[in-house]
Enzyme design. Structure first.
Site, PDB file in Angstrom:
ATOM      1  N   TYR A  60       0.806  -1.228   0.000  1.00  0.00           N
ATOM      2  CA  TYR A  60       0.000   0.000   0.000  1.00  0.00           C
ATOM      3  C   TYR A  60       0.833   1.269   0.000  1.00  0.00           C
ATOM      4  O   TYR A  60       0.309   2.369  -0.171  1.00  0.00           O
ATOM      5  CB  TYR A  60      -0.931   0.005   1.219  1.00  0.00           C
ATOM      6  CG  TYR A  60      -0.217  -0.171   2.547  1.00  0.00           C
ATOM      7  CD1 TYR A  60       0.267   0.920   3.260  1.00  0.00           C
ATOM      8  CD2 TYR A  60      -0.017  -1.440   3.085  1.00  0.00           C
ATOM      9  CE1 TYR A  60       0.924   0.754   4.471  1.00  0.00           C
ATOM     10  CE2 TYR A  60       0.632  -1.617   4.293  1.00  0.00           C
ATOM     11  CZ  TYR A  60       1.101  -0.514   4.983  1.00  0.00           C
ATOM     12  OH  TYR A  60       1.760  -0.687   6.181  1.00  0.00           O
ATOM     13  N   GLY A  61       2.151   1.149   0.191  1.00  0.00           N
ATOM     14  CA  GLY A  61       3.021   2.321   0.241  1.00  0.00           C
ATOM     15  C   GLY A  61       4.270   2.100  -0.586  1.00  0.00           C
ATOM     16  O   GLY A  61       4.209   1.849  -1.788  1.00  0.00           O
ATOM     17  N   GLU A 100      10.203  -4.674   6.843  1.00  0.00           N
ATOM     18  CA  GLU A 100       8.952  -4.200   7.424  1.00  0.00           C
ATOM     19  C   GLU A 100       8.862  -4.396   8.945  1.00  0.00           C
ATOM     20  O   GLU A 100       8.177  -3.632   9.626  1.00  0.00           O
ATOM     21  CB  GLU A 100       7.772  -4.915   6.755  1.00  0.00           C
ATOM     22  CG  GLU A 100       7.667  -4.682   5.264  1.00  0.00           C
ATOM     23  CD  GLU A 100       7.467  -3.218   4.912  1.00  0.00           C
ATOM     24  OE1 GLU A 100       6.594  -2.574   5.519  1.00  0.00           O
ATOM     25  OE2 GLU A 100       8.213  -2.721   4.046  1.00  0.00           O
TER      26      GLU A 100
END
Length: 233
Positions: free
Chosen positions: A55-56, A130
């Site tokens: 999403y980024g 992440e």
């Protein structure tokens, strides 16, 4: 500038974290990262392909091998600048902001399919990126490409983590995005690359576009003020 696959393999992100007294206590060990992967994969059939929801920055700089990418929609979560970044895209004195998936609403992103043969190696790299300080929670979500649904891993924000910014004001969000910068470059570059990455796959995020106009205006006002100050000397 962004993290590369080589950076992840050489531990550059971990080295950056170790330089920060604020973040060092939260750095996950290799054993903790592997335990997180193992726990997450308990819900996944062995020796099968696996999907990751981006999403980024994973949209414009995935750094992992994949065999398919689809634009998908996720319900129940939305993109939000809710993770403080005292290193990378900011400093302890002026932390940047990084995107996370926060509760509520929905958003579109990209689902990447990793081949079964690559899952073990690629997830190690992905977790090093992440999950470096445990600010996200890897969670299985259902994403939709048209009527077709797939189960994918999404990194949602850990609301209990000290770096979670909670209900940060619009003004503070704009200020951080406009002014913060760190070893990986400016927060504004990260922000604008995300908008461009979304646009490349046909995604238009109205909230990000709203923020973009205000961030650019804030940067312009700072530029004008600096020029005025120089002219007066």
């Amino acid at each position: 500038m962004s993290l590369t696959r080589a950076d992840l393999k050489t531990g550059r992100l971990q080295a950056m974290v170790l330089q920060s007294s604020e973040l060092t206590p939260y750095l996950l060990s290799e054993a903790q990262l592997q335990a997180s992967i193992t726990t997450t994969l308990q819900a996944h059939p062995p020796n099968t392909d696996l999907w990751i929801f981006a999403y980024g920055s994973l949209i414009w700089s995935p750094c992992f091998k994949f065999v398919e990418a689809r634009v998908v929609k996720l319900s129940g979560w939305h993109r939000r600048f809710c993770l403080s970044a005292p290193v990378g895209r900011g400093t302890p004195e002026n932390p940047g902001l990084i995107l996370g998936l926060d509760c509520g609403e929905s958003c579109c992103g990209v689902a990447y399919r990793i081949a079964a043969s690559d899952v073990a190696a690629e997830l190690q790299l992905l977790w090093q990126r992440e999950m470096v300080v445990g600010a996200y929670i890897p969670q299985w979500v259902k994403v939709f490409s048209g009527e077709q649904a797939v189960e994918a891993i999404a990194f949602v924000i850990n609301q209990q983590h000290p770096l979670y910014t909670g209900s940060l004001s619009l003004e503070m969000t704009i200020e951080s995005l406009a002014t913060a910068s760190g070893q990986l470059g400016s927060c504004a570059d990260y922000f604008l690359q995300t908008i461009d990455g979304l646009a490349t796959v046909g995604i238009k995020d109205e909230t990000l576009l709203f923020l973009r106009d205000r961030v650019i205006a804030r940067q312009q006002s700072l530029f004008d003020a600096a020029n005025l100050s120089d002219a007066s000397h």
